[in-house]
Design a protein around this motif. Sequence first.
Motif, PDB file in Angstrom:
ATOM      1  N   LEU A 394       0.818  -1.208   0.000  1.00 33.90           N
ATOM      2  CA  LEU A 394       0.000   0.000   0.000  1.00 33.90           C
ATOM      3  C   LEU A 394       0.855   1.262   0.000  1.00 33.90           C
ATOM      4  CD1 LEU A 394      -2.807  -1.063   2.516  1.00 33.90           C
ATOM      5  CD2 LEU A 394      -2.998  -0.834   0.026  1.00 33.90           C
ATOM      6  N   VAL A 395       1.994   1.226   0.678  1.00 37.41           N
ATOM      7  CA  VAL A 395       2.899   2.379   0.673  1.00 37.41           C
ATOM      8  C   VAL A 395       3.426   2.632  -0.737  1.00 37.41           C
ATOM      9  CG1 VAL A 395       5.185   3.185   1.424  1.00 37.41           C
ATOM     10  CG2 VAL A 395       3.576   2.264   3.088  1.00 37.41           C
ATOM     11  N   ASN A 396       3.799   1.572  -1.440  1.00 41.17           N
ATOM     12  CA  ASN A 396       4.276   1.726  -2.820  1.00 41.17           C
ATOM     13  C   ASN A 396       3.206   2.335  -3.722  1.00 41.17           C
ATOM     14  OD1 ASN A 396       7.087   0.534  -3.135  1.00 41.17           O
ATOM     15  ND2 ASN A 396       6.082  -1.128  -2.058  1.00 41.17           N
ATOM     16  N   ILE A 397       1.975   1.871  -3.562  1.00 46.16           N
ATOM     17  CA  ILE A 397       0.873   2.440  -4.342  1.00 46.16           C
ATOM     18  C   ILE A 397       0.654   3.901  -3.958  1.00 46.16           C
ATOM     19  CG2 ILE A 397      -1.607   2.291  -4.806  1.00 46.16           C
ATOM     20  CD1 ILE A 397      -1.356  -0.748  -4.306  1.00 46.16           C
ATOM     21  N   GLY A 398       0.802   4.214  -2.664  1.00 51.90           N
ATOM     22  CA  GLY A 398       0.620   5.573  -2.185  1.00 51.90           C
ATOM     23  C   GLY A 398       1.579   6.557  -2.830  1.00 51.90           C
ATOM     24  N   VAL A 399       2.815   6.128  -3.093  1.00 53.47           N
ATOM     25  CA  VAL A 399       3.788   6.996  -3.770  1.00 53.47           C
ATOM     26  C   VAL A 399       3.285   7.378  -5.153  1.00 53.47           C
ATOM     27  CG1 VAL A 399       6.092   7.080  -4.802  1.00 53.47           C
ATOM     28  CG2 VAL A 399       5.790   6.165  -2.511  1.00 53.47           C
ATOM     29  N   LEU A 400       2.765   6.392  -5.896  1.00 51.35           N
ATOM     30  CA  LEU A 400       2.245   6.653  -7.243  1.00 51.35           C
ATOM     31  C   LEU A 400       1.078   7.631  -7.199  1.00 51.35           C
ATOM     32  CD1 LEU A 400       2.279   2.975  -8.600  1.00 51.35           C
ATOM     33  CD2 LEU A 400       3.879   4.805  -9.197  1.00 51.35           C
ATOM     34  N   VAL A 401       0.171   7.441  -6.256  1.00 51.10           N
ATOM     35  CA  VAL A 401      -1.008   8.300  -6.158  1.00 51.10           C
ATOM     36  C   VAL A 401      -0.613   9.723  -5.783  1.00 51.10           C
ATOM     37  CG1 VAL A 401      -3.149   8.721  -4.891  1.00 51.10           C
ATOM     38  CG2 VAL A 401      -2.570   6.404  -5.611  1.00 51.10           C
ATOM     39  N   LEU A 402       0.275   9.875  -4.790  1.00 48.74           N
ATOM     40  CA  LEU A 402       0.648  11.212  -4.331  1.00 48.74           C
ATOM     41  C   LEU A 402       1.431  11.969  -5.399  1.00 48.74           C
ATOM     42  CD1 LEU A 402       0.152  12.850  -1.763  1.00 48.74           C
ATOM     43  CD2 LEU A 402       2.461  12.247  -1.011  1.00 48.74           C
ATOM     44  N   ARG A 403       2.197  11.270  -6.209  1.00 47.55           N
ATOM     45  CA  ARG A 403       2.894  11.924  -7.316  1.00 47.55           C
ATOM     46  C   ARG A 403       1.899  12.496  -8.328  1.00 47.55           C
ATOM     47  NH1 ARG A 403       8.258  11.196  -9.032  1.00 47.55           N
ATOM     48  NH2 ARG A 403       9.583  10.882  -7.196  1.00 47.55           N
ATOM     49  N   ARG A 404       0.741  11.812  -8.474  1.00 46.52           N
ATOM     50  CA  ARG A 404      -0.269  12.278  -9.432  1.00 46.52           C
ATOM     51  C   ARG A 404      -1.139  13.379  -8.847  1.00 46.52           C
ATOM     52  NH1 ARG A 404      -0.176  11.067 -14.702  1.00 46.52           N
ATOM     53  NH2 ARG A 404      -2.429  10.712 -14.810  1.00 46.52           N
ATOM     54  N   THR A 405      -1.518  13.231  -7.586  1.00 43.90           N
ATOM     55  CA  THR A 405      -2.458  14.189  -6.987  1.00 43.90           C
ATOM     56  C   THR A 405      -1.772  15.409  -6.380  1.00 43.90           C
ATOM     57  OG1 THR A 405      -2.424  12.983  -4.877  1.00 43.90           O
ATOM     58  CG2 THR A 405      -4.131  12.369  -6.471  1.00 43.90           C
ATOM     59  N   LYS A 406      -0.524  15.255  -5.931  1.00 45.50           N
ATOM     60  CA  LYS A 406       0.219  16.367  -5.321  1.00 45.50           C
ATOM     61  C   LYS A 406       1.631  16.426  -5.903  1.00 45.50           C
ATOM     62  CE  LYS A 406      -2.956  17.358  -2.109  1.00 45.50           C
ATOM     63  NZ  LYS A 406      -3.619  18.673  -1.973  1.00 45.50           N
ATOM     64  N   PRO A 407       1.742  16.702  -7.210  1.00 45.98           N
ATOM     65  CA  PRO A 407       3.071  16.670  -7.836  1.00 45.98           C
ATOM     66  C   PRO A 407       4.001  17.763  -7.331  1.00 45.98           C
ATOM     67  CG  PRO A 407       1.447  17.567  -9.353  1.00 45.98           C
ATOM     68  CD  PRO A 407       0.679  17.047  -8.186  1.00 45.98           C
ATOM     69  N   ASP A 408       3.442  18.852  -6.831  1.00 45.08           N
ATOM     70  CA  ASP A 408       4.271  19.972  -6.387  1.00 45.08           C
ATOM     71  C   ASP A 408       4.553  19.962  -4.891  1.00 45.08           C
ATOM     72  OD1 ASP A 408       4.289  20.976  -9.017  1.00 45.08           O
ATOM     73  OD2 ASP A 408       2.337  21.948  -8.696  1.00 45.08           O
ATOM     74  N   LEU A 409       4.098  18.941  -4.197  1.00 48.39           N
ATOM     75  CA  LEU A 409       4.329  18.857  -2.764  1.00 48.39           C
ATOM     76  C   LEU A 409       5.830  18.753  -2.493  1.00 48.39           C
ATOM     77  CD1 LEU A 409       2.805  18.482   0.003  1.00 48.39           C
ATOM     78  CD2 LEU A 409       3.177  16.023  -0.320  1.00 48.39           C
ATOM     79  N   PRO A 410       6.369  19.571  -1.586  1.00 49.89           N
ATOM     80  CA  PRO A 410       7.817  19.511  -1.299  1.00 49.89           C
ATOM     81  C   PRO A 410       8.226  18.129  -0.802  1.00 49.89           C
ATOM     82  CG  PRO A 410       6.849  21.512  -0.378  1.00 49.89           C
ATOM     83  CD  PRO A 410       5.704  20.656  -0.831  1.00 49.89           C
ATOM     84  N   ARG A 411       9.280  17.605  -1.408  1.00 59.51           N
ATOM     85  CA  ARG A 411       9.828  16.300  -1.014  1.00 59.51           C
ATOM     86  C   ARG A 411      11.341  16.428  -0.953  1.00 59.51           C
ATOM     87  NH1 ARG A 411       5.583  15.585  -4.558  1.00 59.51           N
ATOM     88  NH2 ARG A 411       4.160  13.809  -4.248  1.00 59.51           N
ATOM     89  N   SER A 412      11.931  16.085   0.175  1.00 57.65           N
ATOM     90  CA  SER A 412      13.388  16.157   0.276  1.00 57.65           C
ATOM     91  C   SER A 412      14.050  14.917  -0.318  1.00 57.65           C
ATOM     92  CB  SER A 412      13.810  16.312   1.742  1.00 57.65           C
ATOM     93  OG  SER A 412      13.363  15.215   2.515  1.00 57.65           O
ATOM     94  N   PHE A 413      13.237  13.884  -0.617  1.00 60.63           N
ATOM     95  CA  PHE A 413      13.747  12.674  -1.257  1.00 60.63           C
ATOM     96  C   PHE A 413      12.735  12.222  -2.295  1.00 60.63           C
ATOM     97  CE2 PHE A 413      13.936   8.087  -1.769  1.00 60.63           C
ATOM     98  CZ  PHE A 413      15.287   7.868  -1.963  1.00 60.63           C
ATOM     99  N   ARG A 414      13.216  11.894  -3.486  1.00 61.79           N
ATOM    100  CA  ARG A 414      12.349  11.395  -4.549  1.00 61.79           C
ATOM    101  C   ARG A 414      12.909  10.076  -5.073  1.00 61.79           C
ATOM    102  NH1 ARG A 414       8.809  14.879  -7.449  1.00 61.79           N
ATOM    103  NH2 ARG A 414       8.593  16.915  -6.434  1.00 61.79           N
ATOM    104  N   THR A 415      12.056   9.069  -5.129  1.00 58.44           N
ATOM    105  CA  THR A 415      12.467   7.805  -5.701  1.00 58.44           C
ATOM    106  C   THR A 415      12.137   7.788  -7.188  1.00 58.44           C
ATOM    107  OG1 THR A 415      12.382   5.414  -5.396  1.00 58.44           O
ATOM    108  CG2 THR A 415      10.275   6.584  -5.284  1.00 58.44           C
ATOM    109  N   LEU A 416      12.547   6.736  -7.870  1.00 56.34           N
ATOM    110  CA  LEU A 416      12.324   6.637  -9.318  1.00 56.34           C
ATOM    111  C   LEU A 416      10.919   6.101  -9.578  1.00 56.34           C
ATOM    112  CD1 LEU A 416      13.522   6.891 -12.175  1.00 56.34           C
ATOM    113  CD2 LEU A 416      14.366   4.528 -11.932  1.00 56.34           C
ATOM    114  N   VAL A 417      10.038   6.982 -10.022  1.00 57.27           N
ATOM    115  CA  VAL A 417       8.640   6.630 -10.287  1.00 57.27           C
ATOM    116  C   VAL A 417       8.426   6.518 -11.785  1.00 57.27           C
ATOM    117  CG1 VAL A 417       6.266   7.497 -10.111  1.00 57.27           C
ATOM    118  CG2 VAL A 417       7.812   7.713  -8.157  1.00 57.27           C
ATOM    119  N   PRO A 418       7.697   5.486 -12.254  1.00 51.37           N
ATOM    120  CA  PRO A 418       6.957   4.462 -11.492  1.00 51.37           C
ATOM    121  C   PRO A 418       7.739   3.180 -11.220  1.00 51.37           C
ATOM    122  CG  PRO A 418       6.358   4.285 -13.779  1.00 51.37           C
ATOM    123  CD  PRO A 418       7.380   5.411 -13.700  1.00 51.37           C
TER     124      PRO A 418
END
Length: 479
Positions: A394-418
Amino acid sequence: MPGLQRITSSLLRTKPVEQLTSDGEHTALRRSMGLIPLIALSVGATLGTGIFVVLGEAAPLAGPAVVVSFVIAALAALFSALSYAELASAVPVSGSAYSYTYATLGEIIAWVCGWCLLLEYGVSVAAVAVGWGSYLNEFLGSTLGWRIPDVLAQPPGDGGVVNLPAAVVVLLATVVLLGGIRESARVTTVTTMIKIAVLIFFVCVAVSAFDSSHLHPFSPYGVSGIGAAASMVFFSFIGFDAASTAGEEAKNPQRDLPRAIIISLGIVTLVYVLVALTAVGAVGVDAVSSSGASLATVLEQVTGRGWPATILAGGAVIAIASVVLTVLYGQTRILVAMSRDGLMPAVLSRVGRTRVPTVNTLIVGGVVAVLSALVPLGELVNATNIGTLVSFGLVNIGVLVLRRTKPDLPRSFRTLVPVVPVIGVAMCGWLLIHLPGVTWLAFTLWSAVGLVVYFGYGRRRSVLGKAGATEMVTPEVHS
């Protein structure tokens, strides 16, 4: 069908990231943990029973290829760890995967995830405590020539009536947690250094007797055996996400949480592979599988003397006790988050004089003590694994969803999506299908109980529901 639509909307309402962040900023918990204590928390929660005890149970399933099983389990954990790291940097609050899924997948999914985390943390603490009893007996036998009788050191079904040592170590950890997070962090850091030193000692002694003939045939049970062992030893990696439960007690969560998660997993993986390889290479699979305190037995066979095994057993007693402490901590912080959202009783998030959730800690400690005293290790390990793998997926799926719904949300770490989240989900699924049917049955019953609790209590008392928030999972899709 407006009624059905309204129900669906309430089940899929997400908690705004801004609200989650605000909850973290105005926490009643004490922000006192830097990077080193966070790493110690994650390593402390991970490095324990998995390698000290579960190696002996997994080796017969895969043969010498159990080393590969550890690598596969580590890869499954790595992809999930990278997803955890991104979400921890974007949503730095207590609650771990529960809070992340609440922000991305909706309330009902967050509840399921939180319920799985209760299974993961609560049952894994019990499993760790059961393993602690084995090494305590090994240590007492080698130093005092006396062992706790099986009737008081084994659960029903394993030749005993009650596992008293397991219950005692849980209650001791509960007392330490009640003293405050700063004191708990100090204990965790010291015990984590001790356990790493003990395992390095094991590798140095075992490698002196390494015999490559013990690695042949390398994979006697094929891919299915490696998969079954990987599903079991995945238990050894549970805990790296413990740092994410400390989002409201970290001094600089956006910077330090991702670092702590990834660094701790790297340390644990290196230690596990070295220990598994040298153990099997030194004495062979059969010898590794012959005792509950398997690593101590390996040292005794390698050296022909008792003192190395005594050092290992003594270190294991300290090391495994620290896992009980850190995982118990994670369990209480997840309950804090669920309680604050109204899905659990409010008393569970009430903070006492030492800035810790006192009633919550007492309840969790009591329940886990009873569980660890009465349930065998093997059943606890599998139950822990299934809850963990579901929440990781569910956490892995959550990363995909948050990248789509909140693409501009500040993140100090970004993984390789998808790529990373998709592989993470796939590997969790692969390990899930190798778990035994009885584990799936137990998980199904646990999930059913959870849904009854949610619809009977949580849904009606949800803070988000009372506020009239009905933000859907995909309110706005950005390309």
